[in-house]
Enzyme design. Structure first.
Site, short mmCIF file in Angstrom:
data_model
loop_
_atom_site.label_atom_id
_atom_site.label_comp_id
_atom_site.label_asym_id
_atom_site.label_seq_id
_atom_site.Cartn_x
_atom_site.Cartn_y
_atom_site.Cartn_z
N GLU A 154 -116.42 9.15 32.88
CA GLU A 154 -117.46 8.35 32.21
C GLU A 154 -118.85 8.98 32.34
O GLU A 154 -119.82 8.31 32.69
CB GLU A 154 -117.40 6.91 32.74
N ASN A 195 -112.02 12.09 32.56
CA ASN A 195 -111.44 10.84 32.06
C ASN A 195 -112.55 9.93 31.51
O ASN A 195 -113.53 9.66 32.22
CB ASN A 195 -110.72 10.17 33.25
N HIS A 231 -109.01 1.45 26.67
CA HIS A 231 -109.20 0.02 26.89
C HIS A 231 -109.64 -0.56 25.55
O HIS A 231 -110.77 -0.32 25.12
CB HIS A 231 -110.29 -0.23 27.94
N GLU A 261 -105.42 4.76 30.63
CA GLU A 261 -105.70 3.41 31.14
C GLU A 261 -105.48 2.36 30.06
O GLU A 261 -106.22 1.38 29.97
CB GLU A 261 -107.15 3.32 31.65
N ASP A 263 -104.93 -0.71 27.87
CA ASP A 263 -104.63 -2.14 27.83
C ASP A 263 -105.23 -2.68 26.54
O ASP A 263 -106.13 -2.08 25.95
CB ASP A 263 -105.10 -2.91 29.09
O1 9MR Z 1 -109.67 -2.08 37.31
C1 9MR Z 1 -110.77 -1.72 38.12
C2 9MR Z 1 -111.40 -2.97 38.70
O2 9MR Z 1 -110.51 -3.61 39.60
C3 9MR Z 1 -112.70 -2.61 39.40
O3 9MR Z 1 -113.35 -3.78 39.86
C4 9MR Z 1 -113.59 -1.83 38.44
C5 9MR Z 1 -114.91 -1.44 39.10
O4 9MR Z 1 -115.82 -1.03 38.19
O5 9MR Z 1 -112.93 -0.67 38.00
C6 9MR Z 1 -111.77 -0.95 37.27
O6 9MR Z 1 -111.14 0.24 36.84
C7 9MR Z 1 -111.89 1.08 35.96
C8 9MR Z 1 -111.49 2.52 36.25
O7 9MR Z 1 -111.64 2.80 37.60
C9 9MR Z 1 -112.28 3.49 35.40
N1 9MR Z 1 -112.14 3.16 33.98
C10 9MR Z 1 -112.41 1.77 33.62
C11 9MR Z 1 -111.57 0.84 34.48
C12 9MR Z 1 -111.79 -0.61 34.05
O8 9MR Z 1 -113.12 -0.98 34.27
#
Ligand code: 9MR
Length: 348
Positions: A154, A195, A231, A261, A263
């Site tokens: 990101e 990613n 997402h 990732e 969903d």
């Molecule tokens: O699913 C993750 C969530 O439990 C955390 O609180 C969050 C913190 O910002 O991160 C989520 O996972 C992210 C991933 O690490 C990077 N890409 C986006 C995902 C969804 O926000």
């Protein structure tokens, strides 16, 4: 249920060998293997120890796991120089016990950073030393056991320009190249990935990611793959054809790709019509991956709706994954199976 009967009927029209039916009866992971890709999910490591049906479902369906939070900076290094690998070790042990690959997630990101780091007022040289120590300690610990790493995530904005992050402000734009080089030093065999989300298909962000990774390749930075997070919701998903074309142009740079990732959030309670559309979207994105030889894996961001991040972050939305909160397969699961079955039957 009618959607299930329809999908199974199509499946039997597409393939008719006994061997293929045997494959279809098992979990997705064996089908994915025959189709030539890994099939993965993000894992809630805490639930591994408390929810046996969840662990069994993971072992049955997936051959690739990504810790959803267990390897993030604030979990791994909660205090400066004190590394806590308890959750990460549990995930890696689980994967090894079930012959799964592990994707490490994530070394350089702008979120889930500990306060000691973000409020430490470190100089550029100090931050470089901190990041280098973090990356090399973590990657070296799992050398030969974690097959791929999300080194950076990101780092590109919606406009396609490099995003200003904690790391870019503190170290400068070359923090990304440094991170990849340090990870490569610590495990020369690991597959190293960038990613990101929102750049899966066509558009400014996709172009920005392409430009970023093309620049890294030009400078011989050891990057092997680009992860397309995916997402999405029913209204804002990229066109699968654009995803395929994006994967192809990345492949032309010598890069593998993964859907990392996926969903598909739905308004709750999810209607049957929405679940069907969700199934079509999952199937189409998997097909895009299967159409590009350099697309090596397809992962969802969680296995069951019970542990999905969506309802907390998007109130009123959810039902985003392949299994419902009780672990029952949803239409999207059968759509995934059908896409894999079709591909696998052509490979055999
Ligand atoms: O699913 C993750 C969530 O439990 C955390 O609180 C969050 C913190 O910002 O991160 C989520 O996972 C992210 C991933 O690490 C990077 N890409 C986006 C995902 C969804 O926000």
């Amino acid at each position: 249920m009618s959607w299930r009967i329809t999908l199974m009927a199509i499946a039997s029209a597409v393939v008719c060998t006994t061997a293929t039916f045997a494959l279809a009866a098992g979990g997705v992971r064996s089908l994915a293997h025959t189709a030539g890709i890994h099939f993965g999910t993000a894992v809630n490591v805490e639930a591994l120890g408390t929810d046996a049906p969840y662990s069994r479902l993971l072992a049955r369906e997936f051959d690739l796991v990504t810790p959803e939070n267990a390897m993030k900076f604030s979990v791994i290094q909660p205090e400066r120089g004190r590394f806590d690998f308890s959750q990460a070790d549990a995930l890696v042990a689980f994967a090894e016990a079930h012959a799964m690959q592990v994707n490490g997630h994530v070394l350089v990101w702008d979120q889930q950073l500990p306060d000691w780091l973000t409020q430490g007022h470190f100089s550029s040289d100090e931050l470089k030393a901190i990041l280098r120590e973090h990356i090399q300690t973590v990657v070296a610990r799992y050398r030969g056991r974690v097959a791929s790493w999300d080194v950076a995530a990101e780092a590109v904005g919606e406009d396609g320009k490099p995003r200003e992050t904690f790391w870019s402000r503190g170290i400068g734009a070359d923090y990304l190249a440094l991170a990849f080089r340090w990870a490569h030093e610590a495990d020369p065999q690991a597959r190293l990935r960038y990613n990101d989300y929102g750049g899966e298909g066509a558009g400014a962000k996709s172009d920005g990611i392409y430009t970023l990774v093309a620049g890294l390749r030009t400078h011989r930075v050891p990057i092997d793959a680009v992860g397309l997070q995916m997402h999405v919701s029913l209204n804002d998903a990229p066109r699968p054809e654009d995803v395929r074309l994006n994967m192809k142009r990345l492949a032309a740079l010598g890069l593998q790709t993964d859907i990392t990732e996926m969903d598909v959030m739905l308004p709750l309670p999810a209607s049957r019509a929405a679940l069907k559309k969700q199934a079509v979207l999952y199937g189409a994105m998997l097909q895009a991956c299967l159409a590009v030889p350099q697309c090596r894996s397809f992962s969802t961001w969680g296995a069951t709706d019970r542990y999905s991040w969506i309802p907390e972050f998007f109130p009123g939305q959810g039902a985003a994954l392949l299994f419902d909160a009780s672990g029952h397969a949803k239409p999207a699961y059968w759509s995934i199976k059908l896409a894999l079955l079709t591909k696998a039957s052509h490979k055999r």
